[in-house]
Design a protein around this motif. Structure first.
Motif, PDB file in Angstrom:
ATOM      1  N   UNK A 214     -15.081-100.498 -33.312  1.00 35.17           N
ATOM      2  CA  UNK A 214     -13.727-100.641 -33.839  1.00 35.17           C
ATOM      3  C   UNK A 214     -12.692-100.967 -32.768  1.00 35.17           C
ATOM      4  N   UNK A 215     -13.096-101.021 -31.500  1.00 35.63           N
ATOM      5  CA  UNK A 215     -12.192-101.376 -30.415  1.00 35.63           C
ATOM      6  C   UNK A 215     -11.530-100.202 -29.715  1.00 35.63           C
ATOM      7  N   UNK A 216     -11.836 -98.966 -30.132  1.00 36.37           N
ATOM      8  CA  UNK A 216     -11.249 -97.790 -29.491  1.00 36.37           C
ATOM      9  C   UNK A 216     -11.851 -97.584 -28.103  1.00 36.37           C
ATOM     10  N   UNK A 217     -11.004 -97.244 -27.141  1.00 40.55           N
ATOM     11  CA  UNK A 217     -11.458 -96.983 -25.771  1.00 40.55           C
ATOM     12  C   UNK A 217     -11.983 -95.557 -25.665  1.00 40.55           C
ATOM     13  N   UNK A 218     -13.113 -95.407 -24.969  1.00 39.06           N
ATOM     14  CA  UNK A 218     -13.656 -94.084 -24.676  1.00 39.06           C
ATOM     15  C   UNK A 218     -14.133 -94.081 -23.228  1.00 39.06           C
ATOM     16  N   UNK A 219     -13.680 -93.092 -22.476  1.00 41.05           N
ATOM     17  CA  UNK A 219     -14.032 -92.949 -21.071  1.00 41.05           C
ATOM     18  C   UNK A 219     -15.076 -91.849 -20.959  1.00 41.05           C
TER      19      UNK A 219
ATOM     20  N   UNK B 201     -10.577 -90.203 -24.988  1.00 43.45           N
ATOM     21  CA  UNK B 201     -10.360 -91.304 -25.915  1.00 43.45           C
ATOM     22  C   UNK B 201      -8.958 -91.881 -25.825  1.00 43.45           C
ATOM     23  N   UNK B 202      -8.827 -93.138 -26.245  1.00 42.18           N
ATOM     24  CA  UNK B 202      -7.529 -93.780 -26.423  1.00 42.18           C
ATOM     25  C   UNK B 202      -6.933 -94.364 -25.158  1.00 42.18           C
ATOM     26  N   UNK B 203      -5.595 -94.451 -25.162  1.00 40.92           N
ATOM     27  CA  UNK B 203      -4.877 -95.054 -24.034  1.00 40.92           C
ATOM     28  C   UNK B 203      -5.037 -94.242 -22.757  1.00 40.92           C
ATOM     29  N   UNK B 204      -5.172 -92.923 -22.897  1.00 42.83           N
ATOM     30  CA  UNK B 204      -5.397 -92.103 -21.691  1.00 42.83           C
ATOM     31  C   UNK B 204      -6.697 -92.501 -21.019  1.00 42.83           C
ATOM     32  N   UNK B 205      -7.715 -92.842 -21.813  1.00 45.98           N
ATOM     33  CA  UNK B 205      -8.994 -93.280 -21.251  1.00 45.98           C
ATOM     34  C   UNK B 205      -8.799 -94.535 -20.416  1.00 45.98           C
TER      35      UNK B 205
ATOM     36  N   UNK C 172      12.109 -86.820 -17.415  1.00 43.78           N
ATOM     37  CA  UNK C 172      12.542 -88.136 -17.000  1.00 43.78           C
ATOM     38  C   UNK C 172      11.479 -89.207 -17.065  1.00 43.78           C
ATOM     39  N   UNK C 173      10.249 -88.874 -17.449  1.00 44.36           N
ATOM     40  CA  UNK C 173       9.208 -89.879 -17.549  1.00 44.36           C
ATOM     41  C   UNK C 173       9.371 -90.681 -18.824  1.00 44.36           C
ATOM     42  N   UNK C 174       9.006 -91.918 -18.754  1.00 41.81           N
ATOM     43  CA  UNK C 174       9.060 -92.831 -19.890  1.00 41.81           C
ATOM     44  C   UNK C 174       8.205 -92.314 -21.044  1.00 41.81           C
ATOM     45  N   UNK C 175       8.721 -92.401 -22.246  1.00 41.64           N
ATOM     46  CA  UNK C 175       7.957 -91.923 -23.407  1.00 41.64           C
ATOM     47  C   UNK C 175       6.792 -92.840 -23.751  1.00 41.64           C
ATOM     48  N   UNK C 176       6.678 -93.979 -23.104  1.00 42.27           N
ATOM     49  CA  UNK C 176       5.567 -94.885 -23.347  1.00 42.27           C
ATOM     50  C   UNK C 176       4.301 -94.530 -22.562  1.00 42.27           C
ATOM     51  N   UNK C 177       4.374 -93.557 -21.667  1.00 42.29           N
ATOM     52  CA  UNK C 177       3.190 -93.137 -20.922  1.00 42.29           C
ATOM     53  C   UNK C 177       2.210 -92.549 -21.918  1.00 42.29           C
TER      54      UNK C 177
END
Length: 138
Positions: free
Chosen positions: A21-26, A53-57, A131-136
């Motif tokens: 399905x394209x999901x990232x897994x580390x 899993x996900x963007x953190x991976x 102060x960190x960006x909410x997109x992290x």
């Protein structure tokens, strides 16, 4: 719900894969030291197969390397292959403990390291008041 908290050393560099399905897994392994027995003999380490899993991976692929010291919190898993059971953890939260090597630096992360905020990675993907960006993604 069960939650497992473990601390140990990464056994080999993390590997990023994608599901159909394209999901990232580390994927990576973590060795947990079990100390010594009453006679002073070192006990065998317990190994865990870890998945993030996900963007953190995607974001942490290059930072989880052999020798890194991590504390993980997540859901325990068991996988059976050819009659052998393998312990695992689906990582929800992780902390870099320092002591591993990463390129030209030793140890953990600081706030200058691309916004990793002291090495702690939260699982909800939201920003914070520091102060960190909410997109992290972690």
């Amino acid at each position: 719900m069960q939650t497992l908290i473990i601390a140990g050393n990464v056994g080999k560099d993390a590997t990023l894969r994608r599901t159909q399905g394209g999901d990232a897994v580390l994927g990576f392994s973590l060795a947990v030291d079990n100390g010594k027995d009453a006679q002073g003999n070192k006990r065998e380490s317990t190994w865990y197969d870890c998945s993030l899993w996900g963007k953190r991976a995607e974001s942490l692929e290059l930072h989880i390397v052999k020798g890194s010291k991590l504390t993980l919190q997540g859901t325990p898993t068991v996988r059976v292959h050819e009659g052998n059971a393998y312990l695992g953890i689906r990582v929800q939260e992780l902390t870099f403990m320092g002591g591993g090597q990463r390129g030209d630096k030793q140890g953990g992360y600081d706030q200058q390291d691309q916004g990793y905020g002291g090495g702690r990675s939260q699982g909800n993907g939201s920003g914070s008041a520091d102060g960190f960006d909410t997109e992290i993604p972690f």
